[in-house]
Design a protein around this motif. Structure first.
Motif, PDB file in Angstrom:
ATOM      1  N   ASP A  31      -7.994  -0.764   3.923  1.00  0.00           N
ATOM      2  CA  ASP A  31      -8.085  -0.921   2.501  1.00  0.00           C
ATOM      3  C   ASP A  31      -6.648  -1.302   1.593  1.00  0.00           C
ATOM      4  O   ASP A  31      -6.397  -2.298   1.043  1.00  0.00           O
ATOM      5  N   MET A  42      -6.723  -5.378   2.395  1.00  0.00           N
ATOM      6  CA  MET A  42      -7.331  -6.125   1.147  1.00  0.00           C
ATOM      7  C   MET A  42      -6.898  -5.713  -0.592  1.00  0.00           C
ATOM      8  O   MET A  42      -7.663  -5.912  -1.605  1.00  0.00           O
ATOM      9  N   PHE A  43      -6.096  -4.923  -0.180  1.00  0.00           N
ATOM     10  CA  PHE A  43      -4.638  -5.123  -1.606  1.00  0.00           C
ATOM     11  C   PHE A  43      -5.972  -3.530  -1.918  1.00  0.00           C
ATOM     12  O   PHE A  43      -5.569  -4.267  -3.453  1.00  0.00           O
ATOM     13  N   LYS A  44      -6.446  -2.666  -1.936  1.00  0.00           N
ATOM     14  CA  LYS A  44      -7.429  -1.674  -2.765  1.00  0.00           C
ATOM     15  C   LYS A  44      -6.678  -0.558  -2.704  1.00  0.00           C
ATOM     16  O   LYS A  44      -6.396   0.011  -1.904  1.00  0.00           O
ATOM     17  N   LYS A  45      -7.040  -0.143  -4.142  1.00  0.00           N
ATOM     18  CA  LYS A  45      -5.893   1.053  -4.463  1.00  0.00           C
ATOM     19  C   LYS A  45      -7.609   2.121  -4.138  1.00  0.00           C
ATOM     20  O   LYS A  45      -7.898   1.738  -4.889  1.00  0.00           O
ATOM     21  N   ILE A  46      -6.186   2.937  -3.916  1.00  0.00           N
ATOM     22  CA  ILE A  46      -7.375   4.630  -3.353  1.00  0.00           C
ATOM     23  C   ILE A  46      -6.508   5.712  -5.125  1.00  0.00           C
ATOM     24  O   ILE A  46      -5.170   5.633  -4.527  1.00  0.00           O
ATOM     25  N   HIS A 100      -6.876   4.574   5.988  1.00  0.00           N
ATOM     26  CA  HIS A 100      -6.511   3.339   4.814  1.00  0.00           C
ATOM     27  C   HIS A 100      -6.342   2.210   5.267  1.00  0.00           C
ATOM     28  O   HIS A 100      -6.342   1.413   4.534  1.00  0.00           O
ATOM     29  N   PHE A 146       1.336  -1.474  -0.078  1.00  0.00           N
ATOM     30  CA  PHE A 146      -0.100   0.045  -0.061  1.00  0.00           C
ATOM     31  C   PHE A 146       0.877   1.552  -0.174  1.00  0.00           C
ATOM     32  O   PHE A 146       0.668   2.117  -0.284  1.00  0.00           O
ATOM     33  N   ARG A 192       2.028   1.955  -3.760  1.00  0.00           N
ATOM     34  CA  ARG A 192       1.110   1.832  -4.769  1.00  0.00           C
ATOM     35  C   ARG A 192       0.455   3.347  -4.105  1.00  0.00           C
ATOM     36  O   ARG A 192      -0.119   3.985  -5.404  1.00  0.00           O
TER      37      ARG A 192
END
Length: 80
Positions: free
Chosen positions: A61, A64-68, A58, A43, A46
């Motif tokens: 996030d 969950m390896f979510k990109k914001i 975050h 994270f 990224r």
């Protein structure tokens, strides 16, 4: 006499189960810690512009390896 033998055997079984459970819980804790470290590192790579506070906010996030997007993280939503 038989009851005493059964009791000793039962205590031995319980003791072995506790030892295995302790080692299993240690492995589980180690795996969870490594996952959290890797997820937060990814994270951070990224989102190099994110501050420590933004990364902390975050953290869900990150796990969950979510990109914001930059816009979403900095609160610049389109207002209609």
């Amino acid at each position: 006499m038989v009851q005493k033998i059964l009791l000793v055997m039962w205590n031995h079984i319980i003791k072995r189960c506790k030892q295995q459970l302790e080692s299993l819980s240690m492995y589980l804790l180690l795996v969870i810690t490594i996952y959290i470290i890797v997820a937060n590192t990814v994270f951070a790579f990224r989102h190099p512009w994110a501050t420590d506070i933004e990364r902390f906010i975050h953290i869900g996030d990150a796990l969950m390896f979510k990109k914001i997007s930059y816009k979403e993280m900095r609160g610049g939503y389109d207002k209609e």
